[in-house]
Design a protein around this motif. Sequence first.
Motif, PDB file in Angstrom:
ATOM      1  N   UNK A   1      40.695  16.104  33.629  1.00 15.36           N
ATOM      2  CA  UNK A   1      41.239  14.740  33.565  1.00 15.36           C
ATOM      3  C   UNK A   1      40.161  13.710  33.251  1.00 15.36           C
ATOM      4  N   UNK A   2      38.905  14.149  33.184  1.00 19.88           N
ATOM      5  CA  UNK A   2      37.823  13.238  32.839  1.00 19.88           C
ATOM      6  C   UNK A   2      37.406  12.313  33.964  1.00 19.88           C
ATOM      7  N   UNK A   3      37.723  12.670  35.199  1.00 22.32           N
ATOM      8  CA  UNK A   3      37.396  11.808  36.334  1.00 22.32           C
ATOM      9  C   UNK A   3      36.004  12.051  36.882  1.00 22.32           C
ATOM     10  N   UNK A   4      35.505  13.254  36.673  1.00 17.45           N
ATOM     11  CA  UNK A   4      34.176  13.602  37.165  1.00 17.45           C
ATOM     12  C   UNK A   4      33.391  14.280  36.059  1.00 17.45           C
ATOM     13  N   UNK A   5      32.099  14.353  36.271  1.00 21.92           N
ATOM     14  CA  UNK A   5      31.198  15.055  35.354  1.00 21.92           C
ATOM     15  C   UNK A   5      30.407  16.081  36.149  1.00 21.92           C
ATOM     16  N   UNK A   6      30.059  17.166  35.482  1.00 19.46           N
ATOM     17  CA  UNK A   6      29.186  18.177  36.086  1.00 19.46           C
ATOM     18  C   UNK A   6      27.866  18.111  35.336  1.00 19.46           C
TER      19      UNK A   6
ATOM     20  N   UNK B   1      32.735  10.001  36.831  1.00 18.41           N
ATOM     21  CA  UNK B   1      32.406   9.622  35.456  1.00 18.41           C
ATOM     22  C   UNK B   1      32.009   8.145  35.465  1.00 18.41           C
ATOM     23  N   UNK B   2      31.221   7.689  34.485  1.00  9.91           N
ATOM     24  CA  UNK B   2      30.629   6.353  34.542  1.00  9.91           C
ATOM     25  C   UNK B   2      31.588   5.187  34.773  1.00  9.91           C
TER      26      UNK B   2
END
Length: 140
Positions: free
Chosen positions: A96-101, A109-110
């Motif tokens: 969903x693009x809510x977090x980054x690894x 995410x920014x």
Amino acid sequence: MQEHTITPSALPIAIAIPAERRAIARMFTELTLAFHATIFPIDQPPTEVDANLALVAVAVMLGHADGLPMNASQIAAYVQMPRSTVLKRLSVLLERGLILRIKDKYYLEPVRAATVPHLDRFTLILSKGFAVLGPYLSEL
């Protein structure tokens, strides 16, 4: 939620500090729903509530906010879930693009890191809850 007309003293089983317990239970429920809502774009209604998804998302945010981002094993230990369950939830959040690894650590995410979706909702939930809890807590 509709208020019931039965007073706690009229119940067949007495409950200690009923107003405070209701306030805490409402805060927990409403905060869980609010955190879940932050997983979706503001203009998109959330799907069925997955409290574990919200819990993993909150753990990612906490690690990031504390300056100690966590890996999947650390998140699993923190939220007391099997690592396999946490990995599934992290995968959904990543999709969903809510977090980054980044190097096995998870971050918001920014845009999510720079803003607080539904801040007004969180503020209202907390102010209503602490209006009831404040006097009780000041007596402790």
